[in-house]
Enzyme design. Structure first.
Site, mmCIF file in Angstrom:
data_model
loop_
_atom_site.group_PDB
_atom_site.id
_atom_site.type_symbol
_atom_site.label_atom_id
_atom_site.label_comp_id
_atom_site.label_asym_id
_atom_site.label_seq_id
_atom_site.Cartn_x
_atom_site.Cartn_y
_atom_site.Cartn_z
ATOM 1 C CB ILE A 245 -5.970 5.595 -1.105
ATOM 2 C CG1 ILE A 245 -5.829 4.068 -1.112
ATOM 3 C CG2 ILE A 245 -5.224 6.156 0.090
ATOM 4 C CD1 ILE A 245 -4.358 3.584 -1.231
ATOM 5 C CB SER A 246 -11.165 3.261 0.272
ATOM 6 O OG SER A 246 -11.898 3.810 -0.789
ATOM 7 C CD GLN A 247 -11.170 2.904 7.792
ATOM 8 O OE1 GLN A 247 -12.054 3.740 7.567
ATOM 9 N NE2 GLN A 247 -11.094 2.234 8.912
ATOM 10 N N PRO A 248 -8.263 0.776 4.404
ATOM 11 C CG PRO A 248 -6.054 0.195 4.927
ATOM 12 C CD PRO A 248 -7.040 1.322 5.031
ATOM 13 N NE ARG B 196 -4.251 1.660 2.089
ATOM 14 C CZ ARG B 196 -4.456 2.730 2.859
ATOM 15 N NH1 ARG B 196 -3.617 3.035 3.804
ATOM 16 N NH2 ARG B 196 -5.535 3.472 2.669
#
Ligand code: SAH
Length: 217
Positions: free
Chosen positions: A63-66, A37
């Site tokens: 970038i979205s949260q994992p 990431r």
């Protein structure tokens, strides 16, 4: 681009955090453990790339949260070889997770700068989804039908074109809500004229923007 033992260790920890939050699909968890990431973020974010948080990726997008990536990926119930459409390529992180899970990925992005950046980056990392510059509200009619469709921006409505482009038995995962909170919605296409709709938890996404705001720069 270096992926060392320290990054790998941080990824293992991230996977454990996501597991504790309720993700059980081992295919999702092992994809999170594989995709570096920190390659998607500016070097100034290197140390915090493996926190379970969203981060800016330029052009006002994130970038979205994992955990969110894992949650949507789990809801898609990916099978090897599934043909998946992603609306909102952004950094390309979600695309890589789906590729690691064995999907064939078609991804569309409406901001040219992000489209170009991600089209350069992903092949350098060995990931090769088909990437398109355009308005995801319309999907990708010439490549339809798709086994799965994932929308990674908050949609004020469920675009009809996306439901049309699902195969029978196909699944659409889309955060629905016009304001800054959306409800994760899972649409399963039962037959040509019949869908099943399930509403899951609440999330916060950047907005899905329509054609009239189409960014040509
Ligand atoms: N999946 C991405 C998340 C990016 S945020 C990742 O893993 O990084 C959502 C993205 O959706 C933004 O890049 C935004 O520009 C894009 N987007 C918003 N509306 C869109 C539309 N109508 N068509 C295609 N992309 C859109």
């Amino acid at each position: 681009m270096i992926d060392n033992y320290k990054h790998k260790g941080l990824r293992k920890k991230l996977v454990e955090q996501i597991r504790e939050k309720g993700i059980v699909d081992e295919n999702v968890l092992s994809a999170i453990e594989k995709v570096p990431r920190h390659f998607f973020l500016d070097s100034s974010f290197l140390e915090i790339a493996y926190q379970d948080k969203p981060f800016p990726i330029g052009a006002g997008q994130t970038i979205s949260q994992p955990y969110t990536v894992a949650y949507q990926s789990e809801l898609l119930k990916i099978k090897k070889g599934d043909k998946v459409l992603e609306v909102g390529t952004g950094s390309g992180y979600q695309s890589c997770i789906l590729l690691e899970m064995g999907a064939k990925v078609f991804s569309i992005e409406r901001i040219k700068l992000l489209y170009q950046k991600t089209k350069m980056l992903l092949p350098q990392m060995g990931y090769n989804p088909k990437m398109f510059f355009g308005d995801g509200y319309k999907g990708l009619p010439s490549y339809a039908p798709f086994d799965k469709i994932i929308v990674t921006a908050g949609a004020p409505i469920i675009p009809n074109d996306l439901i049309h482009q699902l195969s029978i038995g196909g699944v659409l995962v889309i955060p629905v809500g016009a304001n800054d909170v959306q409800i994760m919605t899972v649409i399963t296409k039962i037959s040509e004229n019949e869908i099943d709709k399930k509403e899951m938890g609440y999330f916060r996404f950047v907005p899905l923007l329509e054609d009239k705001h189409f960014d040509k720069n």
